[in-house]
Design a protein around this motif. Structure first.
Motif, short mmCIF file in Angstrom:
data_model
loop_
_atom_site.label_atom_id
_atom_site.label_comp_id
_atom_site.label_asym_id
_atom_site.label_seq_id
_atom_site.Cartn_x
_atom_site.Cartn_y
_atom_site.Cartn_z
N PHE A 290 0.85 -1.20 0.00
CA PHE A 290 0.00 0.00 0.00
C PHE A 290 0.88 1.25 0.00
N LYS B 120 4.01 1.56 -1.10
CA LYS B 120 4.63 1.68 -2.42
C LYS B 120 3.62 2.22 -3.44
N ARG B 121 2.39 1.68 -3.36
CA ARG B 121 1.34 2.11 -4.29
C ARG B 121 1.05 3.61 -4.14
N LEU C 279 3.70 5.69 -5.81
CA LEU C 279 3.57 5.66 -7.27
C LEU C 279 2.39 6.52 -7.73
N ILE C 280 1.28 6.42 -6.99
CA ILE C 280 0.09 7.21 -7.33
C ILE C 280 0.41 8.70 -7.28
N LYS D 103 2.84 10.22 -8.23
CA LYS D 103 3.51 10.68 -9.46
C LYS D 103 2.52 10.99 -10.58
N ILE D 104 1.28 10.59 -10.39
CA ILE D 104 0.29 10.74 -11.46
C ILE D 104 -0.69 11.86 -11.13
N PRO D 105 -0.60 12.98 -11.86
CA PRO D 105 -1.49 14.10 -11.55
C PRO D 105 -2.95 13.68 -11.72
N ASN D 106 -3.79 14.14 -10.81
CA ASN D 106 -5.25 13.90 -10.89
C ASN D 106 -5.65 12.44 -10.78
N PHE D 107 -4.77 11.61 -10.21
CA PHE D 107 -5.13 10.20 -10.08
C PHE D 107 -6.43 10.04 -9.30
N ASN E 61 -8.45 -1.63 -4.85
CA ASN E 61 -7.90 -1.56 -6.20
C ASN E 61 -8.34 -0.27 -6.91
N LEU F 90 -6.71 1.51 -9.08
CA LEU F 90 -6.25 1.61 -10.47
C LEU F 90 -7.34 1.23 -11.46
N TYR G 143 -9.38 4.22 -11.99
CA TYR G 143 -8.62 5.25 -12.71
C TYR G 143 -8.59 4.93 -14.20
N HIS H 34 -1.47 19.18 -16.17
CA HIS H 34 -0.46 19.54 -15.19
C HIS H 34 0.53 20.50 -15.84
N GLN I 181 4.82 8.88 -16.03
CA GLN I 181 3.48 8.53 -15.55
C GLN I 181 3.06 7.14 -16.03
N ALA J 132 4.76 4.70 -14.00
CA ALA J 132 4.16 4.63 -12.66
C ALA J 132 2.92 3.74 -12.69
N ILE K 269 2.19 0.50 -10.54
CA ILE K 269 1.02 0.35 -9.66
C ILE K 269 0.35 -0.99 -9.96
N VAL L 189 2.30 -3.74 -8.30
CA VAL L 189 2.07 -3.74 -6.86
C VAL L 189 0.67 -4.26 -6.55
N GLN L 190 -0.30 -3.84 -7.38
CA GLN L 190 -1.68 -4.28 -7.19
C GLN L 190 -1.79 -5.80 -7.30
N ILE M 189 -0.84 -7.23 -4.06
CA ILE M 189 -1.92 -7.04 -3.08
C ILE M 189 -3.03 -8.06 -3.32
#
Lengths: 251, 251
Positions: free
Chosen positions: A68, A70-71, A74-75, A77-81, A215, A217, A220, B17, B28, B31, B35, B38-39, B42
């Motif tokens: 979690f 690490k996730r 990483l998240i 780094k992503i704008p507007n995730f 989850n 992702l 997203y 951005h 991105q 990334a 993710i 990593v997911q 999990i």
């Protein structure tokens, strides 16, 4: 598990069973006492099972933690995730007004923490960048079960910047009590932070904890993934089909 | 657990951005791929946790079996144990007409069986003595979840004796479809056996499995235990108090 068995004491059985006499009443009373003993054994096993299951859950909660962590990195780094994830989630998106969405562009990190003994509750933390709406860096809402199992919730007080309180934008004329009675959704995502009326079954809290957090992702990516699953030709056909359908409905 | 993660493929990020350029888009994309990895870890842990919890539940289901067996034998010695238990249970009692209650005097044994893998469903068996209402010795209802998680239920067809069909006694004039729409209770305990409309959340099935079956004795004893908790003098005072109250209400 089950409620504690009622204490068994001598019981006069007003049985209408044929041939019921003193002896059979005594037998019945003994049977009840034996059932009570057997029930205590069952209750003891239930408690042991609960404890073992809790230990398994705690073990895996710990094992999941570094992933979690690490996730989350990483998240970040992503704008507007997170705003994308929430907008793509049907139940959450239903709570988002246009300005909520604006404000959620500043949401950089979401964390769900289940308390050590799990059964006692969980907390959701929302980390925000400097933004035009409120002063807080973190908004939290947490849910507790006390020892007798009663639920309660509490949350960060939002320090709105002047004229920016999103909970006071819409539906102001609507009476709050009547809204509650009709079980309607709160009118802004941010009213959720002040609504502690249903701590035992907080819909948004449980959606985030049980559906999004396991989850995020998938939500997203949902728009992208769906459109990419189709070949451009198929996509084109689908668009034509839907256009046709809409035209028919309008005519 | 969580739904499988959407397959990650290259994604064009239309990020708004500031300073987003080719490099940051590549970052991105990377990334997102991380993710996804990593997911997967999990998800793997979630599956392991589910399997371990299932094993604990199966282990305790086996350990409880001989006690349930013993309990059933003891209960069989007590005339009217099950009908008394059902009548004392507020939710079940709401389903019982006068004649249902008559018929349930012949109910000698109730068994709840969770299927080996637990998640796939359960069955409730009702054993009856020879009775004036129907021919069956056992009435069963069972609930299944298939592999994609869709619920269904099925049950024994009741072979009613002539003119004794309790499901055709009351509310005959009421339209069944309208009853369904209004989510009202079935009009007889026995209509439950033919109602497969809500197999995923069968109220009576779940009350019997999760509330009564774990500890039926507490419901059997509830009336007796309450009156015995009071000293005869207190009980006498309470009766006087209630009589007084009722008199006042009637005058």
């Amino acid at each position: 598990m089950s409620a504690p068995a009622a204490k068994v004491s001598k019981k006069e059985l007003n049985s209408n069973h044929d041939g019921a006499d003193e002896t059979s009443e005594k037998e019945q009373q003994e049977a009840i006492e034996h059932i009570d003993e057997v029930q205590n054994e069952i209750d003891r096993l239930n408690e042991q099972a609960s404890e073992e299951i809790l230990k398994v859950e705690q073990k895996y909660n710990k094992l999941r933690q570094p992933f979690f962590q690490k996730r989350s990195e990483l998240i970040a780094k992503i704008p507007n995730f997170w705003v994308t994830t929430f907008v793509n989630h049907p139940q959450v998106s239903a709570l988002l007004g246009e300005e909520d969405e604006e404000a959620l562009h500043y949401l950089t990190r979401v964390e769900v923490t289940e308390f050590e003994d799990i059964k006692s509750g969980y907390r959701i933390d929302f980390y925000f960048d400097e933004n035009p709406y409120f002063e807080n860096k973190v908004l939290s809402k947490e849910f507790h079960l006390n020892e007798s199992g009663d639920p309660s919730s509490k949350s960060t007080e939002i320090k709105w910047k002047s004229g920016k309180d999103l909970t006071k934008r819409s539906s102001q004329t609507q009476n709050k009590a009547s809204r509650k009675r009709q079980h309607e959704e709160p009118e802004s995502f941010f009213t959720w932070f002040t609504d502690h009326s249903d701590a035992g079954a907080d819909e948004l809290g449980e959606v985030i904890k049980d559906d999004i957090w396991p989850n995020p992702l998938q939500y997203y990516l949902v728009g992208t993934a769906l459109s990419r699953a189709l070949h451009p030709q198929q996509l084109w056909e689908k668009v034509n089909f839907i256009t046709e359908l809409m035209l028919q409905m309008c005519l």
